[in-house]
Design a protein around this motif. Structure first.
Motif, PDB file in Angstrom:
ATOM      1  N   THR A   1       0.864  -1.186   0.000  1.00 46.68           N
ATOM      2  CA  THR A   1       0.000   0.000   0.000  1.00 46.68           C
ATOM      3  C   THR A   1       0.893   1.227   0.000  1.00 46.68           C
ATOM      4  O   THR A   1       2.103   1.139   0.242  1.00 46.68           O
TER       5      THR A   1
ATOM      6  N   PRO B   1       5.770   4.367  -2.750  1.00 44.79           N
ATOM      7  CA  PRO B   1       4.714   4.317  -1.721  1.00 44.79           C
ATOM      8  C   PRO B   1       4.775   5.436  -0.689  1.00 44.79           C
ATOM      9  O   PRO B   1       3.778   5.700  -0.019  1.00 44.79           O
TER      10      PRO B   1
ATOM     11  N   TRP C   1       1.791   2.152  -4.958  1.00 44.93           N
ATOM     12  CA  TRP C   1       2.011   1.221  -3.851  1.00 44.93           C
ATOM     13  C   TRP C   1       3.357   0.500  -3.920  1.00 44.93           C
ATOM     14  O   TRP C   1       3.938   0.149  -2.886  1.00 44.93           O
TER      15      TRP C   1
END
Length: 706
Positions: free
Chosen positions: A560, A672, A668
């Protein structure tokens, strides 16, 4: 305000058999959108049909049981009585996603009896809400039927279209699988057999665990689960891919022919179906908690929802270890002075977390690896007696740590890893919880890694359901709240026993640090929000800032963006939220960490602003007491642009908003940590805001009332 309306209609019927054309019993939701029809077919077998806005969503579905000590109970039935009632009440959560919960439903109770010997009796009770249905079986006391040895329960859910399904396999031992997204007709749970990343797993057939969520081409959303799972086995759902049907399939045991043993009178858990025409309504539903009994503990103000840090993530990164390094000498584990110096739960290290928590509005510190036994439980077949839950390692001074924590206004969160040795833990619970009470600890994280002892039992069978629930009840006597890992699934019992604060029950953050399959993909949490989270609070341990952690594990990472890690404090609900990363990583990024310092953990109101199952979701929550709002949004591997409507804010108030969102180059995997932080003082209920989410990204907003 609390009020109750009860209206009763009794219909006395003596029916040996009937068809749907001759007689139908029906109950509808208070808003009339959902209806349930009940009848007996020509063979006097019970069935039901469920409609949503005049469309059949569950077609003719049969109900019945098989026993090991008696003939099946499914046909040759007659209806003795039926009763319809209406209930409308409002109750308050002592902690939770909201303060006031409306419990409004219409109930249909049908009393049935076999028309031939042994003339057993049972009831079926339907509760029809605006957001779905719940139904259960009740077995009253009777002379000719005193004990039920249930081989299986045959509750059908016959569906009317080939839904898109978000599912994980019906594993009897663990819920830590990734979700698959397929057509209902393409579900293949057996493809998960032999997963390399799991400590225990058993998938006997093509079945799914619950909650399982379905989305139809016509926009209908269904989610199947159960409520009030007490003294019974976990219900998986066997899949008929050809006929588009689920049938209840209970988790069993290798030690008995039956799956459930109950003495009459008793009732089953509620079988639940959430029914909506949009994804956000699934999350806002209170069906599961409403189907549980009211609070049995009374005042639980001794538990305070909190954020916490702790000795945990560093072990998953291999920076430190759970074990101290004791050695086996003449058959006994001893401290020989040769400790490997990698032990994480030292007095010095824990004090570092206490200091950091005290400085940053964080109420607790979790300490894993504090007690003896970690050297000798992994790989040992007989794990009974390994942990004692009261003896610390030589380098952990529990008296000094708890004294220091109290001085700093921080609570130590206890950790009990049982190694799934249930008899050892059961015997020591009074001593262990008394120790916690002595030190003023009100929360414990329990763990059950490994195959259950005694051998032949599974994590989700009746034996373990009772163990988990008995542990909660025992802990309450010592004012201890339970956060269970490797648990039985959440079924709303937090209403009845509010010291059931959170649990794992999903593939968590740690899989990003050590899983061999690349960790959790970006779509994982946008699925979890509409599946596992419908069952109850999740201890997911968000807040990883060092996304790549190359200095520890170059082949692993969190999939993420940093902005999504912040958003998870709002999106994934729990009354205990961990700031899971290392202290040094937070100290290196104080601007981003400000959101974790500010965000609440206990909510007055929750609004799901938008969402599509498996794609994205945005949730806004209003903090109790302060009146401040926090918003979090996450997306899957696809970037997207969302327009936020702030009409949920107080109509006559202004807010200072700090927005944490993906930077223009965020991704991601590729970038990130690209995070943009802006502040504005002009947000009110008329504001609209356009936000761009990167691939695997998200955003978080704090709205502080001016």
């Amino acid at each position: 305000m609390k009020f109750r309306i009860l209206s009763l209609t009794f219909v006395a019927l003596i029916v040996s058999a009937c068809t749907s054309k001759e007689f139908v019993l029906e109950a509808t939701s208070p808003n009339s959108d959902i209806s349930v029809q009940f009848n007996l077919d020509k063979e006097a077998q019970a069935f039901y049909i469920t409609n949503f806005k005049s469309e059949v969503v569950i077609d003719t579905s049969y109900l019945g049981f098989e026993f090991t000590n008696a003939s099946p109970l499914k046909n040759d039935l007659k209806i003795l009585n039926s009763q319809i009632s209406t209930f409308n009440d409002t109750w308050q959560m002592p902690w939770g996603e909201q303060l006031d919960v409306v419990n409004n439903y219409n109930e249909l109770k049908i009393e049935l009896q076999e028309s031939k010997s042994p003339n057993r009796k049972f009831n079926i009770v339907f509760k029809v809400y605006n957001d779905g249905i719940g139904f259960r079986y009740e077995f009253p006391e009777q002379e000719n039927f005193t004990e039920a040895l249930i081989a299986d329960e045959h509750t059908q859910f016959n569906l009317t279209q080939d839904y898109k399904a978000f599912w994980q396999p019906g594993d009897w031992d663990i819920y830590e699988h990734l979700y698959s997204t397929t057509k209902l007709s393409e579900i293949n749970a057996l493809s998960y057999v032999g997963h390399v990343n799991l400590a225990q797993t058993y998938i006997p057939e093509n079945a799914v665990n619950t909650p399982v969520t379905l989305v139809g081409d016509n926009g209908i959303h269904l989610s199947f689960h159960e409520a009030a799972l007490v003294d019974y086995s976990d219900m998986t759902l066997k899949v008929d891919t050809e006929n588009l049907s689920f049938t209840s399939n209970l988790v069993g045991s290798e030690n008995t022919e039956y799956k459930v043993r109950r003495t009459l009178p008793f009732h089953t858990p509620w079988r639940t179906v959430q029914i909506t025409d949009n994804a956000p309504a699934l999350i806002e539903s209170n069906l599961i908690v409403n189907l549980n009994e009211p609070n049995k503990l009374g005042d639980v103000s001794w538990f305070k929802p909190m954020k916490y840090t702790g000795v945990w993530w560093e072990m998953h990164l291999d920076k430190s270890s759970w074990d101290y390094g004791m050695e086996l000498v003449d058959g006994q584990w001893k401290d020989t002075g040769k400790a490997h110096r990698r032990h994480g739960a030292t007095t010095e290290n824990v004090k570092r977390f206490i200091d950091f928590s005290a400085e940053n509005n964080i109420g607790g510190v979790l300490v894993e690896g504090w007690n003896t036994g970690w050297e000798r439980w992994i790989g040992f077949e007989d794990r009974e007696g390994v942990f004692d839950f009261i003896t610390p390692y030589p380098d952990y001074d529990i008296d000094e740590v708890t004294r220091y924590a109290k001085e700093k206004g921080v609570q130590i969160i206890m950790h009990h890893e049982t190694s799934a040795a249930t008899e050892t833990y059961t015997k020591q619970q009074d001593t262990a919880f008394a120790l916690m009470q002595h030190y003023g600890m009100n929360a414990v994280k329990t763990g059950y890694v490994g195959k259950i002892l005694p051998k032949g039992e599974y994590h989700h069978g009746q034996y373990m359901v009772n163990h988990y629930n008995n542990t909660v009840e025992k802990a309450a006597k010592y004012q201890v709240a339970i956060n269970a890992h490797e648990p039985i699934k959440a079924t709303g019992l937090r209403r009845t026993y509010p010291n059931t604060i959170s649990r794992e029950g999903l593939r968590g953050q740690e899989f990003n640090a050590w899983a061999e399959d690349g960790g959790n993909p970006p779509e994982h949490l946008p699925i979890v929000a509409f599946t596992r989270m419908l069952a109850g609070p999740i201890d997911f341990t968000p807040g990883i800032f060092n996304i790549k952690f190359d200095e520890y594990k170059k082949n692993n990472q969190v999939n993420t963006t940093l902005a999504q890690q912040l958003a998870l404090y709002v999106v994934i609900y729990s009354p205990v939220q961990m700031a899971a990363d290392l202290v040094e990583h937070y100290e290196a990024n104080p601007e981003a960490f400000q959101f974790i310092k500010d965000v609440g953990v206990d909510w007055e109101t929750t609004k799901v602003i938008n969402g599509v199952v498996g794609d994205y979701v945005t949730i806004a929550r209003k903090e109790r007491n302060s009146g401040n709002w926090f918003v979090g949004g996450i997306t899957d591997e696809n970037s997207r642009t969302l327009t936020l409507d702030f009409s949920f804010l107080d109509a006559d108030a202004n807010y200072t908003a700090t927005i944490y969102k993906d930077g223009v180059n965020a991704h991601w995997d590729e970038n990130p940590l690209d995070l943009e932080i802006t502040t504005t003082t002009t947000i009110d209920a008329q504001t609209e805001l356009v936000i761009n989410l990167a691939e695997g990204g998200g955003f978080a907003i704090s709205l502080i009332k001016n």
